[in-house]
Design an enzyme around this catalytic site. Sequence first.
Site, short mmCIF file in Angstrom:
data_model
loop_
_atom_site.label_atom_id
_atom_site.label_comp_id
_atom_site.label_asym_id
_atom_site.label_seq_id
_atom_site.Cartn_x
_atom_site.Cartn_y
_atom_site.Cartn_z
N MET A 1 0.71 -1.27 -0.03
CA MET A 1 -0.16 -0.04 0.15
C MET A 1 0.98 1.14 -0.11
SD MET A 1 -3.10 -1.17 2.76
CE MET A 1 -1.94 -1.85 3.93
N ALA A 2 0.81 2.08 -1.17
CA ALA A 2 1.73 3.15 -0.99
C ALA A 2 1.47 4.10 -0.02
CB ALA A 2 1.11 3.98 -2.58
N GLN B 1 7.63 -5.16 -4.24
CA GLN B 1 6.73 -5.16 -5.34
C GLN B 1 7.01 -4.29 -6.22
OE1 GLN B 1 2.70 -3.24 -5.89
NE2 GLN B 1 1.85 -5.73 -5.69
N CYS C 1 -3.38 -2.34 -9.81
CA CYS C 1 -3.67 -0.97 -9.32
C CYS C 1 -4.90 -0.15 -10.06
CB CYS C 1 -2.56 -0.05 -9.63
SG CYS C 1 -2.75 1.78 -9.07
#
EC number: 1.3.1.-
Length: 384
Positions: free
Chosen positions: A27-28, A80, A111
């Site tokens: 998760m960014a 990732q 995404c």
Amino acid sequence: MTLTALDSKPLRIGPLVLDVPVVLAPMAGITNSAFRRLCREYGAGLYVSEMITSRALVERTPVTMRLIEHHESEDTRSIQLYGVDPKTVREAVTMLVAEDRADHIDLNFGCPVPKVTKRGGGAALPWKTSLFRAIVEGAAEAAGDIPLTIKMRKGIDDEHLTYLEAGRIAEGAGVAAVALHGRTASQFYSGQADWDAIGKLKETVTSIPVLGNGDIWAGEDALRMMEQTGCDGVVVGRGCLGRPWLFGDLAAAFRGETTRIQPTLGGVGDAIRRHTELLAEFHQEEARACREMRKHMAWYLKGYPVGSDIRSGLALMSTLEELDGLLAQLDRDQPYPGRDAEGPRGRAGTPKRPSLPDRWLESRELNDDQKANISAAELSHSGG
């Protein structure tokens, strides 16, 4: 049959063996080294980095090189990658392997962010079969003995599903496992995840593990998903926001235990403090760590009766001293609020027509204009 500790088996991803079949979803802005370390302190599993853009990695941008760093306590270094150009993705994988920077590499094809899909990246990319195949085959070959996995969504929308074909291609390319988020790009995070699709993928991809992702909010959800779909493990994303102890719950559930971690407000305060400490160590800057923690506060305090003054202060604090003063005002004995502290968190979004390149859906192959423009899709966004 109800899944018990006797039924569950270690998850094998190539040479990696996970006693608890749980993976932290990238998760960014969330799954940096600090958050991964915090989750590991509560439970067990495979903890994946934030999404790394392959082009930025090959170019060795300072921010990217910082993001791929792992603390010495992270014994399985998982990264990732996101990319749209087969050559660049292969170069990025080659670099990670040659420089001994990863023990596991995951490729992002999930995404749903419009800035990515409108240029053909993320969940839009598997629609272009040859491009998807070239990226996965090249990356798998470059990875060598390092296990390579992919994470994807069902497809672009219900009329343009890609997950079964993508699963077969990945399996044929020699990837070590595939993970499916049971939503399309058009759903974003809205509605319910389609666990039946995870079951269909498991029936289609038979020689490697299939992992399920979507709507894992508690240990019972993970057991139910595995029982319903037959998948080999689960991927947890939004369910752990403000709840790093979820990994302890998951570990207990897979051991067949019924006891769950249900922290008092004091326990939540301790987790907030520890998270901030780890961020300060990661960024080597207290002020930046405090600023970053602000976005986590509503997730941590979800369901707990906390006064507006304290909530506002936590959302604005800028030093550890200030944080300690605010945490000292919490009623540490306030009990766990139950279901009010659980369930969905973060922005779910609403179903919408995906943003795609011009004429993207007309063919499963790239046209000349799309070939020229697709490299611009390499932007840094969350991995669905």
